[in-house]
Scaffold this motif. Structure first.
Motif, PDB file in Angstrom:
ATOM      1  N   THR A  42      -5.546 -15.705 -15.361  1.00 38.35           N
ATOM      2  CA  THR A  42      -5.924 -14.432 -15.998  1.00 38.35           C
ATOM      3  C   THR A  42      -4.667 -13.704 -16.481  1.00 38.35           C
ATOM      4  OG1 THR A  42      -5.716 -13.179 -13.951  1.00 38.35           O
ATOM      5  CG2 THR A  42      -7.867 -14.170 -14.409  1.00 38.35           C
ATOM      6  N   SER A  43      -4.879 -12.770 -17.405  1.00 41.94           N
ATOM      7  CA  SER A  43      -3.723 -12.020 -17.912  1.00 41.94           C
ATOM      8  C   SER A  43      -3.155 -11.133 -16.802  1.00 41.94           C
ATOM      9  CB  SER A  43      -4.128 -11.174 -19.120  1.00 41.94           C
ATOM     10  OG  SER A  43      -5.115 -10.240 -18.756  1.00 41.94           O
ATOM     11  N   LYS A  44      -4.019 -10.625 -15.930  1.00 42.28           N
ATOM     12  CA  LYS A  44      -3.540  -9.784 -14.831  1.00 42.28           C
ATOM     13  C   LYS A  44      -2.630 -10.588 -13.902  1.00 42.28           C
ATOM     14  CE  LYS A  44      -5.148  -6.640 -11.224  1.00 42.28           C
ATOM     15  NZ  LYS A  44      -6.281  -6.212 -10.423  1.00 42.28           N
ATOM     16  N   ASP A  45      -2.997 -11.827 -13.664  1.00 44.63           N
ATOM     17  CA  ASP A  45      -2.157 -12.672 -12.820  1.00 44.63           C
ATOM     18  C   ASP A  45      -0.836 -12.968 -13.528  1.00 44.63           C
ATOM     19  OD1 ASP A  45      -2.535 -13.964 -10.145  1.00 44.63           O
ATOM     20  OD2 ASP A  45      -1.734 -15.666 -11.266  1.00 44.63           O
ATOM     21  N   TYR A  46      -0.910 -13.153 -14.829  1.00 43.85           N
ATOM     22  CA  TYR A  46       0.296 -13.460 -15.596  1.00 43.85           C
ATOM     23  C   TYR A  46       1.262 -12.265 -15.597  1.00 43.85           C
ATOM     24  CZ  TYR A  46       3.153 -15.554 -19.254  1.00 43.85           C
ATOM     25  OH  TYR A  46       4.207 -16.102 -19.951  1.00 43.85           O
ATOM     26  N   PHE A  47       0.701 -11.050 -15.766  1.00 46.25           N
ATOM     27  CA  PHE A  47       1.568  -9.875 -15.877  1.00 46.25           C
ATOM     28  C   PHE A  47       2.050  -9.369 -14.513  1.00 46.25           C
ATOM     29  CE2 PHE A  47      -1.099  -9.014 -19.849  1.00 46.25           C
ATOM     30  CZ  PHE A  47      -0.158  -9.590 -20.693  1.00 46.25           C
ATOM     31  N   VAL A  48       1.144  -9.286 -13.543  1.00 47.42           N
ATOM     32  CA  VAL A  48       1.524  -8.661 -12.264  1.00 47.42           C
ATOM     33  C   VAL A  48       1.079  -9.480 -11.044  1.00 47.42           C
ATOM     34  CG1 VAL A  48       1.689  -6.304 -13.138  1.00 47.42           C
ATOM     35  CG2 VAL A  48      -0.538  -7.143 -12.383  1.00 47.42           C
ATOM     36  N   ALA A  49       0.899 -10.790 -11.223  1.00 50.07           N
ATOM     37  CA  ALA A  49       0.532 -11.706 -10.136  1.00 50.07           C
ATOM     38  C   ALA A  49      -0.666 -11.196  -9.337  1.00 50.07           C
ATOM     39  CB  ALA A  49       1.730 -11.938  -9.208  1.00 50.07           C
ATOM     40  N   SER A  50      -1.587 -10.516 -10.015  1.00 49.39           N
ATOM     41  CA  SER A  50      -2.803  -9.964  -9.389  1.00 49.39           C
ATOM     42  C   SER A  50      -2.489  -9.115  -8.159  1.00 49.39           C
ATOM     43  CB  SER A  50      -3.779 -11.096  -9.007  1.00 49.39           C
ATOM     44  OG  SER A  50      -4.091 -11.877 -10.112  1.00 49.39           O
ATOM     45  N   HIS A  51      -1.362  -8.432  -8.168  1.00 49.90           N
ATOM     46  CA  HIS A  51      -0.924  -7.598  -7.031  1.00 49.90           C
ATOM     47  C   HIS A  51      -1.041  -8.399  -5.721  1.00 49.90           C
ATOM     48  CE1 HIS A  51      -1.104  -4.246  -9.790  1.00 49.90           C
ATOM     49  NE2 HIS A  51      -2.405  -4.389  -9.963  1.00 49.90           N
ATOM     50  N   SER A  52      -0.357  -9.534  -5.647  1.00 57.19           N
ATOM     51  CA  SER A  52      -0.556 -10.395  -4.473  1.00 57.19           C
ATOM     52  C   SER A  52       0.740 -10.789  -3.763  1.00 57.19           C
ATOM     53  CB  SER A  52      -1.278 -11.675  -4.920  1.00 57.19           C
ATOM     54  OG  SER A  52      -0.442 -12.394  -5.809  1.00 57.19           O
ATOM     55  N   ILE A  53       1.864 -10.236  -4.190  1.00 57.90           N
ATOM     56  CA  ILE A  53       3.143 -10.671  -3.611  1.00 57.90           C
ATOM     57  C   ILE A  53       3.425  -9.899  -2.315  1.00 57.90           C
ATOM     58  CG2 ILE A  53       5.641 -10.837  -4.022  1.00 57.90           C
ATOM     59  CD1 ILE A  53       3.925 -12.784  -5.739  1.00 57.90           C
ATOM     60  N   GLY A  54       3.738 -10.652  -1.264  1.00 58.74           N
ATOM     61  CA  GLY A  54       3.964 -10.057   0.056  1.00 58.74           C
ATOM     62  C   GLY A  54       5.375  -9.516   0.231  1.00 58.74           C
ATOM     63  N   PRO A  55       5.654  -8.940   1.423  1.00 55.84           N
ATOM     64  CA  PRO A  55       6.921  -8.222   1.638  1.00 55.84           C
ATOM     65  C   PRO A  55       8.192  -9.052   1.395  1.00 55.84           C
ATOM     66  CG  PRO A  55       5.406  -7.827   3.447  1.00 55.84           C
ATOM     67  CD  PRO A  55       4.770  -8.856   2.579  1.00 55.84           C
ATOM     68  N   PHE A  56       8.240 -10.293   1.937  1.00 56.65           N
ATOM     69  CA  PHE A  56       9.491 -11.054   1.820  1.00 56.65           C
ATOM     70  C   PHE A  56       9.776 -11.442   0.372  1.00 56.65           C
ATOM     71  CE2 PHE A  56      11.925 -15.071   1.872  1.00 56.65           C
ATOM     72  CZ  PHE A  56      13.085 -14.595   2.455  1.00 56.65           C
ATOM     73  N   MET A  57       8.753 -11.952  -0.316  1.00 53.44           N
ATOM     74  CA  MET A  57       8.986 -12.348  -1.718  1.00 53.44           C
ATOM     75  C   MET A  57       9.250 -11.136  -2.597  1.00 53.44           C
ATOM     76  SD  MET A  57       6.541 -15.617  -2.394  1.00 53.44           S
ATOM     77  CE  MET A  57       6.799 -15.643  -4.134  1.00 53.44           C
ATOM     78  N   LEU A  58       8.660 -10.001  -2.247  1.00 54.47           N
ATOM     79  CA  LEU A  58       8.942  -8.784  -3.022  1.00 54.47           C
ATOM     80  C   LEU A  58      10.408  -8.381  -2.831  1.00 54.47           C
ATOM     81  CD1 LEU A  58       7.623  -6.557  -4.829  1.00 54.47           C
ATOM     82  CD2 LEU A  58       7.419  -5.187  -2.754  1.00 54.47           C
ATOM     83  N   LEU A  59      10.881  -8.438  -1.593  1.00 47.10           N
ATOM     84  CA  LEU A  59      12.295  -8.113  -1.325  1.00 47.10           C
ATOM     85  C   LEU A  59      13.214  -9.037  -2.112  1.00 47.10           C
ATOM     86  CD1 LEU A  59      14.724  -6.904   0.303  1.00 47.10           C
ATOM     87  CD2 LEU A  59      14.255  -8.642   2.037  1.00 47.10           C
ATOM     88  N   MET A  60      12.944 -10.344  -2.023  1.00 43.57           N
ATOM     89  CA  MET A  60      13.819 -11.315  -2.681  1.00 43.57           C
ATOM     90  C   MET A  60      13.777 -11.166  -4.204  1.00 43.57           C
ATOM     91  SD  MET A  60      15.504 -13.279  -0.591  1.00 43.57           S
ATOM     92  CE  MET A  60      15.839 -11.879   0.436  1.00 43.57           C
ATOM     93  N   SER A  61      12.582 -10.949  -4.761  1.00 42.35           N
ATOM     94  CA  SER A  61      12.499 -10.858  -6.219  1.00 42.35           C
ATOM     95  C   SER A  61      13.084  -9.537  -6.726  1.00 42.35           C
ATOM     96  CB  SER A  61      11.072 -11.073  -6.720  1.00 42.35           C
ATOM     97  OG  SER A  61      10.175 -10.233  -6.073  1.00 42.35           O
ATOM     98  N   VAL A  62      12.876  -8.464  -5.977  1.00 39.35           N
ATOM     99  CA  VAL A  62      13.460  -7.177  -6.398  1.00 39.35           C
ATOM    100  C   VAL A  62      14.985  -7.221  -6.250  1.00 39.35           C
ATOM    101  CG1 VAL A  62      13.673  -4.737  -5.734  1.00 39.35           C
ATOM    102  CG2 VAL A  62      11.423  -5.743  -6.022  1.00 39.35           C
ATOM    103  N   PHE A  63      15.461  -7.747  -5.122  1.00 41.86           N
ATOM    104  CA  PHE A  63      16.914  -7.821  -4.913  1.00 41.86           C
ATOM    105  C   PHE A  63      17.563  -8.757  -5.950  1.00 41.86           C
ATOM    106  CE2 PHE A  63      20.622  -9.798  -2.729  1.00 41.86           C
ATOM    107  CZ  PHE A  63      21.423  -8.672  -2.688  1.00 41.86           C
ATOM    108  N   GLY A  64      16.943  -9.930  -6.151  1.00 41.44           N
ATOM    109  CA  GLY A  64      17.491 -10.900  -7.112  1.00 41.44           C
ATOM    110  C   GLY A  64      17.509 -10.345  -8.524  1.00 41.44           C
ATOM    111  N   THR A  65      16.496  -9.571  -8.875  1.00 45.62           N
ATOM    112  CA  THR A  65      16.436  -9.000 -10.224  1.00 45.62           C
ATOM    113  C   THR A  65      17.455  -7.872 -10.382  1.00 45.62           C
ATOM    114  OG1 THR A  65      14.089  -9.526 -10.319  1.00 45.62           O
ATOM    115  CG2 THR A  65      14.865  -7.926 -11.893  1.00 45.62           C
ATOM    116  N   THR A  66      17.617  -7.088  -9.333  1.00 47.45           N
ATOM    117  CA  THR A  66      18.558  -5.957  -9.399  1.00 47.45           C
ATOM    118  C   THR A  66      19.998  -6.438  -9.453  1.00 47.45           C
ATOM    119  OG1 THR A  66      17.007  -4.795  -7.974  1.00 47.45           O
ATOM    120  CG2 THR A  66      19.112  -3.743  -8.322  1.00 47.45           C
TER     121      THR A  66
END
Lengths: 518, 70
Positions: A42-66
């Motif tokens: 779905t487009s929602k999954d493509y744009f925002v992963a259907s709001h499904s990313i948990g704490p550890f992956m959110l930390l890693m992806s936010v830190f890696g992007t920053t």
């Protein structure tokens, strides 16, 4: 002109570093494509992963992007130039301010976006200020601010891989310039780096970016620690390594260091003036308005997923930056100012430079100088590419998302496109963005001023953070005020920078030697 | 509690400007210059501060609000 004997002598012939990089890219691609199997179509999954990313992956992806590659290689170079004050100047303040942005801005925009189905910042601002025109004004400014950030990533990958692959393909990529002879040319490097990122973003969107960023962040954190332990060992241990460092670099007191070379001597300012230290605290505010970070925030499964990111982000910064700043400090003892005749050419260029150009070379040169091991060179190169690519993928995706939602869908009747069509429009835009970035990076790869654009980019995002903050917390914020803010950033930002952006290219040696930062 | 959090944030911003360490070259643990050791410790304190904020000032209502029909 700088004499480059070190680079010529160091021309590698072993394909091992490239092999290590290829293995790394293969692993990254496999992992990211595997994550694409979790894609829900779905487009929602493509744009925002259907709001499904948990704490550890959110930390890693936010830190890696920053954290761009500057965290790994720029920190080392800046410490070599300015001393240990680099950490307080650029890292510890980020721990406080970034976490504040995540807590005060990230969580709230996540909740608002989830409630109203927003996937871009502009959708939020359009509704908050009830103004379509604000969206049309903000859109080109955000795109213009992201593009330099993208370009320094792609151009940075050229500057990492050209010296590493020099001499590997003398027949296929022959070049009259000994510094480029046999090296992979930028068009090949760009094709591979952009191609790998495009492949997984195309397949899995935000979900693939989150998985890939988690892997890449772990890789570049591990490579920083690996480089630190190997260099400490090569210098006889932690205490011995610091003992041999230049005393002027152990403090923040501004002082002048005389660098003596074959052709004469020059003065280098070391240390950090207190006013600079204070004003640098405002730069981390830029994360409040990064569109690619905004999109990562929206992938969170719940508001609670932010807790780990808010708490652990300062610690992740410390884990990456402290070892790298120490390596830069130790390098001042390896390359002493009164014996610069024996320095590798890039080190002289770095100390002779007034800005950040070339500071990214210190880590690679120090590793090459102290640890002549092609596997280690390959691993550190993979770590630097990981840091570059963990920002690139999110930026490609966010631009594709913005073009799709803020231009095509916003300008169409509701229901004009099916969800599947929306998904393919987004993918087409991502391909377009990657293609334009690739072409621009080849055209601008020798223009040193591209790096000035990055300063412009960060300043613009930092200034725009006031817009999102007031939009969230001040009921009295008006449409007129929002327009004034965006116009001030879009117009006012360009005035002081325009002469610098049109200035001629600086020394070409800077654009083709050793690792650079991105 | 909000006042405590804001006060803590301002205090941390002030503590970041550690002018008293500017010209000190002492080593902590025999290898870490004090100016760097201070800011490394500062990062840990910042993490603890945010852990405290998350504990006492977490906007629990946001989650439920975001799930409500708009």
């Amino acid at each position: 002109m700088i004499d480059p004997p070190f680079l010529a002598q160091a021309a590698p012939s072993s394909p091992t570093p490239l092999l290590v990089v290829v293995i790394y890219l293969g692993l990254l691609l496999s992992l990211a494509l595997f994550s694409g199997r979790l894609f829900r179509g779905t487009s929602k999954d493509y744009f925002v992963a259907s709001h499904s990313i948990g704490p550890f992956m959110l930390l890693m992806s936010v830190f890696g992007t920053t954290m761009t590659a500057f965290a790994l290689v720029g920190s080392t170079g800046k410490s070599f130039q300015k001393g240990i004050g680099t950490y307080g100047l650029m890292a510890s303040a980020s721990g406080l301010i970034h976490a504040a942005c995540f807590f005060l801005i990230g969580i709230r925009v996540w909740a608002i976006a989830k409630k109203h189905g927003y996937v871009t910042q502009i959708q939020f601002f359009r509704n908050r200020f009830e103004s379509n025109a604000l969206g049309y004004l903000l859109f080109p400014i955000l795109v213009l601010l992201v593009i330099p950030y993208l370009l320094i990533g792609v151009i940075g990958s050229y500057r990492v891989l050209v010296p590493v692959t020099r001499g590997m393909f003398p027949e296929v990529f022959a070049n009259a310039d000994p510094l480029l002879n046999g090296a992979l040319p930028p068009w090949v490097i760009g094709l591979v780096i952009c191609g790998v990122v495009l492949a997984y973003i195309f397949a899995g969107g935000s979900r693939a970016a989150a998985w890939a960023n988690t892997f890449q962040t772990l890789v570049f954190m591990a490579m920083g620690v690996l480089a630190f332990s190997l260099i400490a060992n090569a210098l006889g241990g932690l205490a011995a390594a610091t003992e041999q460092a230049n005393p002027a670099h152990l403090v923040r007191t501004p002082s002048e260091l005389e660098i003596t070379t074959k052709t004469g001597s020059f003065m280098r300012e070391v240390g950090i003036p207190p006013i600079q230290f204070l004003t640098y605290m405002f730069i981390p505010l830029s994360v409040g308005m990064f569109p690619h970070l905004f999109q990562h925030w929206l992938t969170a499964k719940s508001a609670r997923s932010f807790k780990l990111t808010v708490i652990a982000h300062p610690l992740c910064i410390m884990i990456v930056w402290v070892p790298c700043v120490l390596i830069g400090l130790w390098a001042t003892g390896v390359f002493t100012p009164n014996a610069a005749d024996n320095w590798p050419a890039p080190m002289i260029a770095i100390m002779g430079s007034a800005d950040n150009a070339g500071v990214g070379k210190v880590l690679s040169v120090t590793i090459k100088f102290l640890i002549e091991n092609p596997v280690i060179v390959g691993l550190i190169t993979a770590g630097i590419l990981a840091a570059i690519m963990s920002s690139l993928d999110s930026q490609f995706l966010c631009l594709g998302t913005m073009f799709t939602n803020d231009v095509v869908l916003h300008g169409s009747e509701p229901g004009r496109f099916t969800d599947r069509q929306t998904l393919w429009i987004a993918r087409s835009f991502v391909i377009g963005v990657v293609l334009v970035t690739y072409i621009l990076s080849l055209l601008l790869k020798d223009v040193q001023n591209v790096f000035d654009l990055a300063i412009w980019s960060f300043s613009g995002f930092a200034a725009l953070t006031s817009l999102v903050f007031t939009a969230l917390y001040w009921k009295g914020a008006t449409k007129a005020g929002a327009f004034a803010c965006v116009i001030a950033v879009g117009g006012g930002e360009n005035i002081p920078f325009s002469p610098r952006l049109t200035a001629p290219t600086t020394a070409s040696c800077q654009s083709r030697s050793a690792f650079s930062w991105a | 509690m909000k006042g405590l959090v804001i006060g803590g944030f301002i205090l941390l911003a002030i503590l970041h400007q550690d002018t008293w360490n500017w010209d000190k070259a002492d080593l902590v643990f025999g290898f870490l210059p004090v100016g760097l050791a201070y800011h490394a410790a500062y990062s840990v304190v910042v993490a603890l501060f945010w852990a405290f904020v998350v504990k006492v000032n977490w906007p629990t209502w946001l989650e439920a609000w975001s799930d409500e029909e708009s």
